[in-house]
Design a protein around this motif. Sequence first.
Motif, PDB file in Angstrom:
ATOM      1  N   PRO A 178      24.991  22.081   7.291  1.00  0.00           N
ATOM      2  CA  PRO A 178      26.186  22.407   6.505  1.00  0.00           C
ATOM      3  C   PRO A 178      26.383  23.914   6.415  1.00  0.00           C
ATOM      4  O   PRO A 178      25.448  24.697   6.597  1.00  0.00           O
ATOM      5  N   ASN A 179      27.601  24.306   6.116  1.00  0.00           N
ATOM      6  CA  ASN A 179      27.931  25.727   5.959  1.00  0.00           C
ATOM      7  C   ASN A 179      27.497  26.162   4.551  1.00  0.00           C
ATOM      8  O   ASN A 179      28.261  26.088   3.597  1.00  0.00           O
ATOM      9  N   LEU A 180      26.250  26.616   4.446  1.00  0.00           N
ATOM     10  CA  LEU A 180      25.700  26.934   3.125  1.00  0.00           C
ATOM     11  C   LEU A 180      26.394  28.117   2.443  1.00  0.00           C
ATOM     12  O   LEU A 180      26.621  28.072   1.224  1.00  0.00           O
ATOM     13  N   PRO A 181      26.758  29.201   3.145  1.00  0.00           N
ATOM     14  CA  PRO A 181      27.470  30.272   2.449  1.00  0.00           C
ATOM     15  C   PRO A 181      28.790  29.807   1.832  1.00  0.00           C
ATOM     16  O   PRO A 181      29.126  30.211   0.705  1.00  0.00           O
ATOM     17  N   ARG A 182      29.486  28.937   2.523  1.00  0.00           N
ATOM     18  CA  ARG A 182      30.753  28.439   1.966  1.00  0.00           C
ATOM     19  C   ARG A 182      30.496  27.521   0.768  1.00  0.00           C
ATOM     20  O   ARG A 182      31.207  27.580  -0.242  1.00  0.00           O
ATOM     21  N   LEU A 183      29.481  26.685   0.867  1.00  0.00           N
ATOM     22  CA  LEU A 183      29.127  25.829  -0.265  1.00  0.00           C
ATOM     23  C   LEU A 183      28.660  26.671  -1.453  1.00  0.00           C
ATOM     24  O   LEU A 183      28.955  26.352  -2.613  1.00  0.00           O
ATOM     25  N   ARG A 184      27.941  27.771  -1.178  1.00  0.00           N
ATOM     26  CA  ARG A 184      27.492  28.656  -2.255  1.00  0.00           C
ATOM     27  C   ARG A 184      28.688  29.259  -2.991  1.00  0.00           C
ATOM     28  O   ARG A 184      28.672  29.388  -4.226  1.00  0.00           O
ATOM     29  N   ALA A 185      29.705  29.634  -2.245  1.00  0.00           N
ATOM     30  CA  ALA A 185      30.895  30.207  -2.872  1.00  0.00           C
ATOM     31  C   ALA A 185      31.562  29.181  -3.789  1.00  0.00           C
ATOM     32  O   ALA A 185      32.014  29.529  -4.896  1.00  0.00           O
ATOM     33  N   LEU A 186      31.619  27.933  -3.360  1.00  0.00           N
ATOM     34  CA  LEU A 186      32.183  26.879  -4.212  1.00  0.00           C
ATOM     35  C   LEU A 186      31.321  26.653  -5.448  1.00  0.00           C
ATOM     36  O   LEU A 186      31.837  26.450  -6.555  1.00  0.00           O
ATOM     37  N   ASP A 207      32.483  20.730   8.260  1.00  0.00           N
ATOM     38  CA  ASP A 207      33.309  21.698   7.541  1.00  0.00           C
ATOM     39  C   ASP A 207      34.546  21.045   6.939  1.00  0.00           C
ATOM     40  O   ASP A 207      35.008  21.450   5.861  1.00  0.00           O
ATOM     41  N   ALA A 208      35.068  20.028   7.615  1.00  0.00           N
ATOM     42  CA  ALA A 208      36.238  19.324   7.064  1.00  0.00           C
ATOM     43  C   ALA A 208      35.902  18.648   5.740  1.00  0.00           C
ATOM     44  O   ALA A 208      36.756  18.513   4.860  1.00  0.00           O
ATOM     45  N   ASP A 209      34.636  18.230   5.585  1.00  0.00           N
ATOM     46  CA  ASP A 209      34.221  17.618   4.324  1.00  0.00           C
ATOM     47  C   ASP A 209      34.189  18.653   3.198  1.00  0.00           C
ATOM     48  O   ASP A 209      34.352  18.297   2.026  1.00  0.00           O
ATOM     49  N   ILE A 210      33.957  19.918   3.530  1.00  0.00           N
ATOM     50  CA  ILE A 210      33.998  20.956   2.493  1.00  0.00           C
ATOM     51  C   ILE A 210      35.413  21.101   1.968  1.00  0.00           C
ATOM     52  O   ILE A 210      35.629  21.320   0.765  1.00  0.00           O
ATOM     53  N   ASP A 211      36.406  20.967   2.863  1.00  0.00           N
ATOM     54  CA  ASP A 211      37.803  20.971   2.411  1.00  0.00           C
ATOM     55  C   ASP A 211      38.040  19.844   1.414  1.00  0.00           C
ATOM     56  O   ASP A 211      38.671  20.039   0.363  1.00  0.00           O
ATOM     57  N   ASP A 212      37.533  18.648   1.736  1.00  0.00           N
ATOM     58  CA  ASP A 212      37.706  17.501   0.838  1.00  0.00           C
ATOM     59  C   ASP A 212      36.941  17.710  -0.467  1.00  0.00           C
ATOM     60  O   ASP A 212      37.407  17.326  -1.544  1.00  0.00           O
ATOM     61  N   LEU A 213      35.767  18.306  -0.373  1.00  0.00           N
ATOM     62  CA  LEU A 213      34.984  18.595  -1.576  1.00  0.00           C
ATOM     63  C   LEU A 213      35.732  19.568  -2.479  1.00  0.00           C
ATOM     64  O   LEU A 213      35.796  19.372  -3.703  1.00  0.00           O
TER      65      LEU A 213
END
Length: 641
Positions: free
Chosen positions: A393-401, A347-353
């Motif tokens: 990976p947190n797919l719902p969060r990635l989908r929102a991005l 999830d921390a990598d999603i912050d960086d993404l």
Amino acid sequence: MSTTTVCIAQAKTLGNAVPPFTPHAISVSLPTWKDNVGYEEGEKRVVDSMVTGYPRFFIHRSIQQLASICEQKFGVADECCILVPSRKIAEECRAFLLKLSPDPTNLIPVRLVQFLIEDETGASRHVGTLPSVELHIVLFPAQHFPLAKQFWQHTGLGISSRLAEHCLALISTASNSPKSTSPTIRTSPCKPSNRHYLVKSPISPSVTRKHQDSQPQIETFDAEQGTYLEERYGRNMPLTAAPAAKRALRRRIAGVLVHDEPGDCPSGPCAGNEEAKLGPSSRGENVSEDDVYLFPTGMTAIWSAHQLALAARPPARSVCFGFPYTDTLKILEKWGPGCHFFGHGLDADIDDLESLLVELTRSQDATGNTAGKSPPILALFCEFPSNPLLRSPNLPRLRALADKHDFLIVVDETVGNFVNVEVLPHVDIVVSSLTKVFSGDSNVMGGSLVLNPRARHYAALKATLEASYEDNYFAEDAIFMERNSRDFKRRIHVMNTSGEAVCDFLRSRSLAATPPPPHAVIKEVFYPKFITRENFDLCRNRSEDGAEDEPYFGPLFSITFTTKAASEAFFDALPCHKGPSLGTNFTLACPYTVLAHYTELDWAQKYGVEEGLVRVSVGLEGREQLLADFEIAIKAAEATA
């Protein structure tokens, strides 16, 4: 059974097919840690024992034989070749060789030859086989074979061993025909245009063939015997029925079959018949068999998804999210503009993404040219869960991005499989290696790509894919895949329960136990039940009414140990098949990092993929037998402490 007995028994299998006596086996026996290291280092003892290997890394001997014939017929001095099933793929291979030529001022000379092999005797009409094959030959100087081998490995676009055998049979038939002394040939030379596990075949096929007489031989049937046995006892259809088999596969993957049980139609694929009863997809609203595309390998599906994104969307770098199977990252790096790598996939990598996306968008805005502004990235590629760390990976969060920044999401669900997880609603494209648990028998390759019909860019992706798609899945491979996959759901449920039982047992003997056993040498058990569980639960399958069913985590897991000696002892003592691949009907283990990243161990370590990691895929053996087998291995590992 003692550890010594296990090691002695397994040593005799080095280099043999896994499963044994399987002419088109997907795996190969590397039974000890030392054998795996020896193969990576090209040790003669190991290399000379190899009769087969994973098809994208080890070129099957039937393909080697056919390539030798093509080199003799069409090659000039010091040329070798690779064989592909279409002109389009041959041109892709040539473009790859030209782009990566070591000397940009002196491009690799590449010639393309089309070879039409026909059955002039008419024998194919009587046995239900294909009367002709169009083979495409990519010829180049032999010194550049390692580069051509990269194309073969990364894309999975080379011909299959069954197609090679079919070509050899046609050549033999034509050569023995009273009408002709050679097969019918059409050639079209083309001028060059302008511009893992790492199971390797250490030398080119042409060099290997020179020494083939000294190589171990696989026990095989001749073509007629093999066809008879498969059609009589294996429930295979003739090759001319391949369209029905492919239709059955697409329906099975789309989840639209109302009845799809092995006993429904033992003599053939009822699932592929026109009268098969179809219903709403179990994979999501509006999904149909027309949204499913078949490919010769899982990597071909991934490569094709990337090519599709490049063709349908504005050019940009992609994102590789999480530590992936090795060739996925290579595809994103070597084709197109390149990629951004977020190797932990947490999830921390999603912050960086998210920070990267904002930065790239800001940079575009700074140019002042916002009228034709492109998305900051092309697509995000990830696995669910990942191989070998089983992170989700947190797919719902990635989908929102993705919705906010207008990029595609491509998920490889091979490890999760669509019985256990439901990722399609969150993504644009789902890819999978059918070679693994969908087949189970470890005797055929295949891949699939599924478009999400509810995704924003579905229409553009569909139109682009319809215009560019080639069905290069060889008929006989499709027929084997269809037969193997009929009981896929039953098998995965057995593997789910056994896999979880084994992982619970191993974790109870690890440092993660409460309290840890006094002589624990297992450091971590990587399994979706224990690793990023909250993200896995977001996409796990539930009942049609949404009830909270018992979750299933799959048959794959990885283990790390407190010392390298413990890793080696555990692996060597484990009484199961040892070799590459996963999802097989039998338990299969490998020292994953040694096989996939032997030349980059320090790099893999940075992302938590330790040198001593052992990956295991649990099969259909009885649960009690499996627990007893793992007890043997744990005791051997603990004895090193």
